[in-house]
Design an enzyme around this catalytic site. Sequence first.
Site, PDB file in Angstrom:
ATOM      1  N   ASP A  51       0.830  -1.210   0.000  1.00 35.12           N
ATOM      2  CA  ASP A  51       0.000   0.000   0.000  1.00 35.12           C
ATOM      3  C   ASP A  51       0.865   1.260   0.000  1.00 35.12           C
ATOM      4  OD1 ASP A  51       0.879  -0.199   2.608  1.00 35.12           O
ATOM      5  OD2 ASP A  51      -1.107  -0.151   3.525  1.00 35.12           O
ATOM      6  N   SER A  52       2.187   1.078   0.109  1.00 37.64           N
ATOM      7  CA  SER A  52       3.114   2.199  -0.087  1.00 37.64           C
ATOM      8  C   SER A  52       2.972   2.785  -1.489  1.00 37.64           C
ATOM      9  CB  SER A  52       4.558   1.736   0.144  1.00 37.64           C
ATOM     10  OG  SER A  52       4.837   0.542  -0.569  1.00 37.64           O
ATOM     11  N   ASP A  90      -1.116  -6.095  -0.491  1.00 39.41           N
ATOM     12  CA  ASP A  90      -1.527  -5.478   0.766  1.00 39.41           C
ATOM     13  C   ASP A  90      -3.031  -5.228   0.789  1.00 39.41           C
ATOM     14  OD1 ASP A  90       0.306  -5.071   2.807  1.00 39.41           O
ATOM     15  OD2 ASP A  90       1.172  -3.290   1.888  1.00 39.41           O
ATOM     16  N   LYS A 120      -1.658  -9.422   2.561  1.00 33.62           N
ATOM     17  CA  LYS A 120      -0.982  -8.987   3.791  1.00 33.62           C
ATOM     18  C   LYS A 120      -1.839  -7.965   4.511  1.00 33.62           C
ATOM     19  CE  LYS A 120       2.618  -6.074   3.908  1.00 33.62           C
ATOM     20  NZ  LYS A 120       2.208  -5.050   4.926  1.00 33.62           N
ATOM     21  N   GLU A 122      -1.982  -5.517   8.421  1.00 31.24           N
ATOM     22  CA  GLU A 122      -1.179  -4.998   9.521  1.00 31.24           C
ATOM     23  C   GLU A 122      -1.836  -5.246  10.872  1.00 31.24           C
ATOM     24  OE1 GLU A 122       0.803  -1.231   7.049  1.00 31.24           O
ATOM     25  OE2 GLU A 122      -0.129  -0.898   8.999  1.00 31.24           O
ATOM     26  N   GLU A 189       8.619  -4.476  11.024  1.00 36.58           N
ATOM     27  CA  GLU A 189       9.081  -3.178  10.514  1.00 36.58           C
ATOM     28  C   GLU A 189       9.467  -2.248  11.652  1.00 36.58           C
ATOM     29  OE1 GLU A 189       7.777   0.530   7.585  1.00 36.58           O
ATOM     30  OE2 GLU A 189       6.500  -1.253   7.720  1.00 36.58           O
TER      31      GLU A 189
END
Length: 284
Positions: A51-52, A90, A120, A122, A189
């Site tokens: 998602d970056s 993501d 993925k 978070e 991270e």
Amino acid sequence: MAPDASDADQRISAGSIRQRKGGVPIVCLTAYTYPVARLLDDHVDLLLVGDSVAMVLHGHKTTLGASLEMMIAHGQAVMRGSAKACVVVDMPAGSYEATPRQAVASARRIVKETGCQAVKLEGGVAVARQIAAIVAAGIPVMGHIGLLPQSVESDGGYKIKGRSEDNVAALFRDADAVEKAGAFSVVIEGTVETVAADLTRHISIPTIGIGASSDCDGQILVIDDMVGLTVDRVPKFVKQYADLRSVISGAAASYAAEVRNRTFPGPGHVFPAATDKNDTLDKA
């Protein structure tokens, strides 16, 4: 959008990544586009459509600018460009946190519309039920603990994790929760090096470090950071292996000069009148 059977047979699966715990480090990079996926595919084990992308390609200040539609579009592009790597997409903020039902619906849509190997999300304890539900639906999940970019606003910035005993204890609870929920691997991270190393030894699934520890089972970087293309803030943990900012700027400057002095296009870049009527735009 799912790859055909021959493509599927060539691909590294989430299950094979799971089996790499404690072995040869797992090589991961982000990818968002078809040409970059093609260039990276031979060199990596896993491509993350992160998602970056909201920041790197779309200019948002945080990853919160990513949408499900954005992630699917870039996931489709990366799947078209890769044939070997395990592709993970993501799940953007807002697509899974509410309920396990919401998480499963979003994950199913991502996999159905992209053909990717896994998703993925978070978080640890807070999203364990979502991870378990997605895994139960037959979709592999990569976890993500430590510094959570989707929580940067509520967290008050990009703060390194593992600085206090309470935070270290919380990280271990998150790692345990992600593993117990059935994730095949987990990103760590922005976490103190020794803590990330201890977490790696503590759990039985592979850890993928980013600003964490060389003791992690694998490493990942944002591709634009790694090749020196990022034009804004570059995190401290990034090693730049190239300087594409200078390459692109230099090429643009040369092009601009040649256009202005009329040396481009030259004879080799135009079509003379006396030529084969069946010629094409392809280079000779």
